[in-house]
Write a protein that holds these residues in place. Structure first.
Motif, short mmCIF file in Angstrom:
data_model
loop_
_atom_site.label_atom_id
_atom_site.label_comp_id
_atom_site.label_asym_id
_atom_site.label_seq_id
_atom_site.Cartn_x
_atom_site.Cartn_y
_atom_site.Cartn_z
N ALA A 2 0.87 -1.17 0.00
CA ALA A 2 0.00 0.00 0.00
C ALA A 2 0.90 1.22 0.00
O ALA A 2 1.90 1.26 0.73
CB ALA A 2 -0.90 0.01 1.22
N VAL A 19 -3.46 0.27 -3.28
CA VAL A 19 -3.39 -0.97 -2.50
C VAL A 19 -3.38 -2.11 -3.50
O VAL A 19 -4.27 -2.23 -4.33
CB VAL A 19 -4.59 -1.11 -1.54
CG1 VAL A 19 -4.50 -2.40 -0.75
CG2 VAL A 19 -4.67 0.09 -0.60
N LEU A 27 -4.46 -9.52 -0.12
CA LEU A 27 -5.24 -8.28 -0.11
C LEU A 27 -6.09 -8.18 1.15
O LEU A 27 -6.17 -7.11 1.77
CB LEU A 27 -6.13 -8.21 -1.36
CG LEU A 27 -6.93 -6.93 -1.54
CD1 LEU A 27 -6.01 -5.72 -1.64
CD2 LEU A 27 -7.81 -7.03 -2.76
N ALA A 28 -6.69 -9.28 1.57
CA ALA A 28 -7.48 -9.28 2.80
C ALA A 28 -6.61 -8.97 4.01
O ALA A 28 -7.01 -8.22 4.90
CB ALA A 28 -8.18 -10.62 2.98
N ILE A 30 -3.74 -7.21 4.16
CA ILE A 30 -3.27 -5.82 4.22
C ILE A 30 -4.42 -4.85 4.47
O ILE A 30 -4.25 -3.86 5.17
CB ILE A 30 -2.44 -5.44 2.97
CG1 ILE A 30 -1.64 -4.17 3.28
CG2 ILE A 30 -3.31 -5.26 1.75
CD1 ILE A 30 -0.52 -3.92 2.34
N THR A 31 -5.59 -5.12 3.95
CA THR A 31 -6.71 -4.21 4.21
C THR A 31 -7.19 -4.36 5.65
O THR A 31 -7.63 -3.38 6.25
CB THR A 31 -7.88 -4.42 3.24
OG1 THR A 31 -8.27 -5.79 3.27
CG2 THR A 31 -7.50 -4.03 1.83
N SER A 33 -5.27 -4.74 8.15
CA SER A 33 -4.33 -4.00 8.99
C SER A 33 -4.55 -2.50 8.94
O SER A 33 -4.00 -1.77 9.75
CB SER A 33 -2.90 -4.30 8.54
OG SER A 33 -2.63 -3.65 7.31
N ALA A 34 -5.35 -2.04 8.02
CA ALA A 34 -5.54 -0.61 7.83
C ALA A 34 -6.53 0.00 8.81
O ALA A 34 -6.64 1.22 8.89
CB ALA A 34 -5.99 -0.33 6.40
#
Length: 88
Positions: A2, A19, A27-28, A30-31, A33-34
């Motif tokens: 990202a 991202v 992808l799941a 890292i999103t 963790s946002a």
């Protein structure tokens, strides 16, 4: 990964958030963790402490921030700043 990048929009002061991931599971991870569970941390002054870029590895889902491969900031010319972190 990202990261922020200069926007291609007509207004030069805008930034885009990019991202990307190698697969749906990455992808799941890292999103997920946002978003913080501590709501005050999503508002200033804490929101400006996020890095300009954030690269995770395959172990990020179970290691959390221990699975971060690189993170840091861009300098004024969009190069990686000297004080940025990388384990790559």
């Amino acid at each position: 990964a990202a990261f922020i990048a200069p926007s291609s929009a007509a207004v030069a002061a805008h930034l885009d958030l990019v991202v990307t991931a190698t697969d749906a599971a990455a992808l799941a991870a890292i999103t997920a963790s946002a978003f913080t569970t501590n709501q005050p941390h999503t508002r200033a002054p804490f929101s400006n402490m996020l890095p300009d870029y954030f690269v995770t590895g395959p172990d990020f889902a179970w290691q959390g921030h221990g699975g971060v491969l690189a993170a840091g900031f861009f300098d004024g010319l969009w190069g990686v700043a000297d004080h940025s972190f990388s384990s790559c």
